[in-house]
Design a protein around this motif. Structure first.
Motif, PDB file in Angstrom:
ATOM      1  N   GLY A  64       0.825  -1.206   0.000  1.00  0.00           N
ATOM      2  CA  GLY A  64       0.000   0.000   0.000  1.00  0.00           C
ATOM      3  C   GLY A  64       0.859   1.257   0.000  1.00  0.00           C
ATOM      4  N   LYS A  65       0.216   2.394  -0.112  1.00  0.00           N
ATOM      5  CA  LYS A  65       0.946   3.663  -0.198  1.00  0.00           C
ATOM      6  C   LYS A  65       0.951   4.440   1.120  1.00  0.00           C
ATOM      7  N   CYS A  66       0.240   3.939   2.129  1.00  0.00           N
ATOM      8  CA  CYS A  66       0.156   4.699   3.376  1.00  0.00           C
ATOM      9  C   CYS A  66       1.424   4.542   4.213  1.00  0.00           C
ATOM     10  N   ASP A  67       1.646   5.502   5.085  1.00  0.00           N
ATOM     11  CA  ASP A  67       2.761   5.447   6.026  1.00  0.00           C
ATOM     12  C   ASP A  67       2.350   4.476   7.138  1.00  0.00           C
ATOM     13  N   MET A  69       3.812   3.364   9.911  1.00  0.00           N
ATOM     14  CA  MET A  69       3.993   3.772  11.304  1.00  0.00           C
ATOM     15  C   MET A  69       2.978   4.832  11.703  1.00  0.00           C
ATOM     16  N   GLU A  70       2.648   5.704  10.769  1.00  0.00           N
ATOM     17  CA  GLU A  70       1.619   6.715  11.044  1.00  0.00           C
ATOM     18  C   GLU A  70       0.272   6.040  11.287  1.00  0.00           C
ATOM     19  N   TYR A  71      -0.016   5.006  10.498  1.00  0.00           N
ATOM     20  CA  TYR A  71      -1.257   4.249  10.676  1.00  0.00           C
ATOM     21  C   TYR A  71      -1.289   3.574  12.044  1.00  0.00           C
ATOM     22  N   ILE A  72      -0.167   2.987  12.453  1.00  0.00           N
ATOM     23  CA  ILE A  72      -0.077   2.321  13.755  1.00  0.00           C
ATOM     24  C   ILE A  72      -0.327   3.327  14.880  1.00  0.00           C
ATOM     25  N   ASN A  73       0.359   4.469  14.824  1.00  0.00           N
ATOM     26  CA  ASN A  73       0.201   5.494  15.864  1.00  0.00           C
ATOM     27  C   ASN A  73      -1.239   5.991  15.946  1.00  0.00           C
ATOM     28  N   ASN A  74      -1.841   6.239  14.782  1.00  0.00           N
ATOM     29  CA  ASN A  74      -3.224   6.724  14.758  1.00  0.00           C
ATOM     30  C   ASN A  74      -4.188   5.671  15.300  1.00  0.00           C
ATOM     31  N   SER A  75      -3.949   4.401  14.947  1.00  0.00           N
ATOM     32  CA  SER A  75      -4.834   3.310  15.386  1.00  0.00           C
ATOM     33  C   SER A  75      -4.752   3.093  16.890  1.00  0.00           C
ATOM     34  N   ILE A  76      -3.552   3.222  17.440  1.00  0.00           N
ATOM     35  CA  ILE A  76      -3.370   3.040  18.877  1.00  0.00           C
ATOM     36  C   ILE A  76      -3.997   4.184  19.663  1.00  0.00           C
ATOM     37  N   ASN A  77      -3.832   5.397  19.164  1.00  0.00           N
ATOM     38  CA  ASN A  77      -4.309   6.579  19.888  1.00  0.00           C
ATOM     39  C   ASN A  77      -5.781   6.887  19.657  1.00  0.00           C
ATOM     40  N   LYS A  78      -6.342   6.299  18.602  1.00  0.00           N
ATOM     41  CA  LYS A  78      -7.742   6.567  18.269  1.00  0.00           C
ATOM     42  C   LYS A  78      -8.681   5.926  19.282  1.00  0.00           C
ATOM     43  N   LYS A  79      -9.677   6.668  19.710  1.00  0.00           N
ATOM     44  CA  LYS A  79     -10.696   6.136  20.611  1.00  0.00           C
ATOM     45  C   LYS A  79     -11.890   5.685  19.779  1.00  0.00           C
TER      46      LYS A  79
END
Length: 199
Positions: A64-67, A69-79
């Motif tokens: 895929g084209k997404c970052d 690590m950015e996806y991981i950080n967003n997924s962990i921090n997302k409520k």
């Protein structure tokens, strides 16, 4: 994804995984599951994390084209709104699948993953990394920062799995498993052909 659901955990192995989860918050060491291709490593990881909400980084992210690590950080921090109404406390966990594939497609992610592990950025988020028997230096540097588990089945374990579908002599079973390179996915995909040959 592996289609195999059977596991042959000894009491010692169950205690090993339980201890790793219990000590994770204090030690912050991910679990590194290593073994031949297709022998149920991912299924094992999901079984260990069955009580968690799993953030699964699989082959889809590699191409895929997404970052990542950015996806991981967003997924962990997302409520998640759904979990906010759940009476049970839901804890997230991170599963990194097929780590060896990143050597060819995204070496930058390996460096970022190593930094995440070294800094213990998410001490309350259990991390499991799944990899084949790759001995690349970058892979081994990550493995050395983790709790290591070598996942494998004995020939007797393969026999128990296969004989639920078809009965084979010890000689034929051993030969078949070796021809499939101990890959459980390949074993089950080709099982229909083997049945026809046996008839």
């Amino acid at each position: 994804m592996s289609i195999v659901k059977e596991f042959f955990w000894t009491k010692k192995e169950k205690e090993f995984f339980h201890k790793w989860l219990k000590n994770y918050e204090k030690e912050g060491k991910p679990l590194f599951i290593r073994g031949v291709d297709g022998n149920g490593k991912t299924t094992l990881a999901k079984e260990i994390l069955k009580d968690y909400s799993i953030i699964h980084i699989n082959i889809d992210f590699i191409y895929g084209k997404c970052d990542i690590m950015e996806y991981i950080n967003n997924s962990i921090n997302k409520k998640d709104i759904f979990f906010m109404f759940d009476k049970k406390k839901v804890v997230k966990a991170l599963l990194i699948d097929d780590l060896q594939l990143y050597m060819k497609t995204n070496k930058g992610f390996l460096k970022k993953l190593l930094d995440l592990i070294k800094t213990k950025k998410y001490p309350k988020i259990p991390i499991i990394i799944v990899c084949n028997l790759e001995t690349n230096k970058g892979i081994l540097s990550i493995k050395d920062k983790c709790v290591h588990y070598e996942h494998s089945y004995s020939l007797n374990d393969y026999s128990k799995i296969i004989n639920k579908k078809i009965n084979l002599t010890d000689y034929k079973l051993k030969k078949y498993v070796q021809e499939c390179k101990y890959n459980l996915n390949t074993i089950f995909i080709n099982l229909s052909t083997l049945k026809n040959d046996a008839d």
